[in-house]
Design an enzyme around this catalytic site. Structure first.
Site, PDB file in Angstrom:
ATOM      1  N   ASP A 185       0.865  -1.188   0.000  1.00 19.00           N
ATOM      2  CA  ASP A 185       0.000   0.000   0.000  1.00 19.00           C
ATOM      3  C   ASP A 185       0.896   1.229   0.000  1.00 19.00           C
ATOM      4  O   ASP A 185       0.643   2.202   0.704  1.00 19.00           O
ATOM      5  CB  ASP A 185      -0.926  -0.004   1.219  1.00 19.00           C
ATOM      6  N   ASP A 202       2.584   2.467   8.014  1.00 22.67           N
ATOM      7  CA  ASP A 202       1.353   1.780   7.609  1.00 22.67           C
ATOM      8  C   ASP A 202       1.641   0.441   6.920  1.00 22.67           C
ATOM      9  O   ASP A 202       1.271   0.224   5.764  1.00 22.67           O
ATOM     10  CB  ASP A 202       0.548   2.702   6.682  1.00 22.67           C
TER      11      ASP A 202
HETATM   12  P1  ADP Z   1      -4.057   4.495   8.176  1.00 18.81           P
HETATM   13  O1  ADP Z   1      -4.262   3.017   8.183  1.00 18.81           O
HETATM   14  O2  ADP Z   1      -5.183   5.237   8.778  1.00 18.81           O
HETATM   15  O3  ADP Z   1      -3.679   5.010   6.831  1.00 18.81           O
HETATM   16  P2  ADP Z   1      -1.350   5.218   8.972  1.00 18.81           P
HETATM   17  O4  ADP Z   1      -0.446   4.269   9.670  1.00 18.81           O
HETATM   18  O5  ADP Z   1      -1.065   5.493   7.537  1.00 18.81           O
HETATM   19  O6  ADP Z   1      -2.839   4.725   9.188  1.00 18.81           O
HETATM   20  O7  ADP Z   1      -1.326   6.590   9.768  1.00 18.81           O
HETATM   21  C1  ADP Z   1      -2.215   7.626   9.432  1.00 18.81           C
HETATM   22  C2  ADP Z   1      -1.514   8.980   9.530  1.00 18.81           C
HETATM   23  O8  ADP Z   1      -1.082   9.192  10.871  1.00 18.81           O
HETATM   24  C3  ADP Z   1      -0.267   9.113   8.693  1.00 18.81           C
HETATM   25  O9  ADP Z   1      -0.559   9.575   7.400  1.00 18.81           O
HETATM   26  C4  ADP Z   1       0.567  10.099   9.447  1.00 18.81           C
HETATM   27  O10 ADP Z   1       0.199  11.412   9.096  1.00 18.81           O
HETATM   28  C5  ADP Z   1       0.173   9.837  10.886  1.00 18.81           C
HETATM   29  N1  ADP Z   1       1.145   8.952  11.544  1.00 18.81           N
HETATM   30  C6  ADP Z   1       1.144   7.602  11.549  1.00 18.81           C
HETATM   31  N2  ADP Z   1       2.171   7.101  12.250  1.00 18.81           N
HETATM   32  C7  ADP Z   1       2.861   8.167  12.715  1.00 18.81           C
HETATM   33  C8  ADP Z   1       4.047   8.315  13.524  1.00 18.81           C
HETATM   34  N3  ADP Z   1       4.719   7.258  13.983  1.00 18.81           N
HETATM   35  N4  ADP Z   1       4.458   9.574  13.812  1.00 18.81           N
HETATM   36  C9  ADP Z   1       3.784  10.647  13.351  1.00 18.81           C
HETATM   37  N5  ADP Z   1       2.683  10.568  12.587  1.00 18.81           N
HETATM   38  C10 ADP Z   1       2.212   9.354  12.265  1.00 18.81           C
HETATM   39 MG    MG Z   2      -2.003   5.155   5.764  1.00 24.00          MG
END
Ligand code: ADP
Ligand code: MG
Length: 352
Positions: A185, A202
């Site tokens: 992804d 993610d």
């Molecule tokens: P989703 O499954 O909702 O897409 P993600 O893992 O992509 O989940 O996280 C969603 C958003 O949260 C990311 O686009 C980022 O902006 C923020 N984010 C995720 N992990 C972190 C992290 N470790 N530190 C800072 N921001 C984060």
């Molecule tokens: Mg994401």
């Protein structure tokens, strides 16, 4: 400016969000009580499958955390069967995952394991701090409480795009050859730009390189990232054709950072767009083997697909064996532990 009272209201609201059922709240307070995190201060992101929160540092530390809470509603997860069916690491768990909570737990655990693999190989990604049930706690990537931007939103000077493209190719290759994972992804939404470095996030849907659809997923990842860089990188950007990029990602042994960078730059410089585009159609439609699992000798593909330009530059291609034992240990340790055994947030020493 917010008063302490307002801040508290906000955090109350955060935990009352719909993703927070009572068991999730219990898990979170377990982490707070054990001093793993401070308080959930605010929601950084609210997605279809999970919310991500900013947690203040616990008393013992100055490091804040990002807390990813997977929603416990099963409907959102149906589409993900594609990824998990065919994953030998999860076959047992999946077939017994009748209810939503278990299913979600599998996803959270999968993300945790995959992040650990990335960490082990030195692929930039948030470090896992802890996890339990549908909750994953990791390093917060950001500064002064402000999350680092997604690649999509990052303010990047035109002349810097090429360097980030090279960084990405190296990172994808490391993820494939060392972690033996395909992100599945990968997009400008799932890469953060932090301290001038691309960070992969993610990874709950990431698959093993011998997953039946791994090659299809990898091809899509490459296609999406190439399209993004071509769109945003300005007229000066030079990207490899999809096939060349694929070859680079699956075929490269590692020979040191500087050498690697020189190699990508050389590839980009010598890539012939015209012959590339002819290869492209064939590549996108027919494609190579379905998965590395179909090949009796997976190393053979690495040798046979190396283009000439690469061949000359490769050092030690036949000699370096990737050691997966440590990964298997993580996987089996995690598979053997019952994360759902309690909701009080006990530590899982086998995994963490
Ligand atoms: P989703 O499954 O909702 O897409 P993600 O893992 O992509 O989940 O996280 C969603 C958003 O949260 C990311 O686009 C980022 O902006 C923020 N984010 C995720 N992990 C972190 C992290 N470790 N530190 C800072 N921001 C984060
Ligand atoms: Mg994401």
């Amino acid at each position: 400016s917010t008063t302490p009272r307002q801040t508290k209201d906000k955090s109350d609201r955060a935990t009352q969000d719909q993703v927070m059922d009572s068991r999730t709240r219990l898990v979170l307070s377990g982490f707070t009580n054990r001093g793993v995190i401070g308080r959930l201060e605010r929601c950084i992101s609210s997605g279809k499958e999970a919310n991500v929160y900013f947690a203040s540092p616990p008393e013992s530390s100055s490091r804040p955390a990002a807390v990813k809470v997977y929603r416990t509603s099963i409907l959102k997860f149906r589409s993900r069967q594609n990824y998990i069916v065919g994953e030998h690491r999860f076959s047992g768990e999946y077939s017994s995952s009748r209810n939503a909570r278990k299913m979600v737990r599998v996803w959270a655990e999968k993300e945790l394991r995959n992040l650990k693999r990335l960490e082990q190989a030195g692929v930039p990604a948030p470090r896992v701090i802890d996890g339990n049930g549908n909750v994953l706690i990791m390093d917060f990537l950001g500064r002064d409480g402000v999350a680092s931007p997604r690649l999509k939103d990052a303010d990047i000077a035109e002349e810097s795009w090429q360097g980030f493209y090279v960084q990405l190719l190296l990172l994808m290759r490391k993820m494939f050859t060392e972690c033996r994972l395909v992100h599945a992804d990968l997009s400008e939404y799932n890469i953060l730009l932090h301290d001038d470095q691309l960070y992969i996030i993610d990874v709950s849907q990431s698959v093993e390189w011998d997953h039946p659809k791994s090659m299809e997923f990898l091809r899509t990842d490459i296609k999406n990232m190439t399209a993004f860089f071509q769109r945003r990188g300005g007229p000066g950007i030079k990207c490899l054709g999809l096939k060349r990029a694929w070859e680079f990602i699956v075929s490269m042994p590692l020979a040191g950072k500087e050498h690697d960078e020189a190699m990508v730059n050389n590839l980009v410089a010598t890539d012939d767009p015209q012959s590339s585009s002819q290869e492209e159609n064939v590549f996108m439609t027919s494609f190579i083997p379905q998965s590395l699992g179909d090949i009796r000798d997976p190393e053979a593909i690495l040798r046979s697909e190396v283009p000439e330009a690469l061949d000359r530059l490769v050092v030690g291609s036949d000699h370096e064996e990737v050691d997966t034992d440590s990964f298997d240990e993580i996987s089996s340790a995690a598979a053997g532990s019952d994360v759902d055994s309690g909701t009080t947030g006990q530590k899982q020493p086998d995994i963490l």
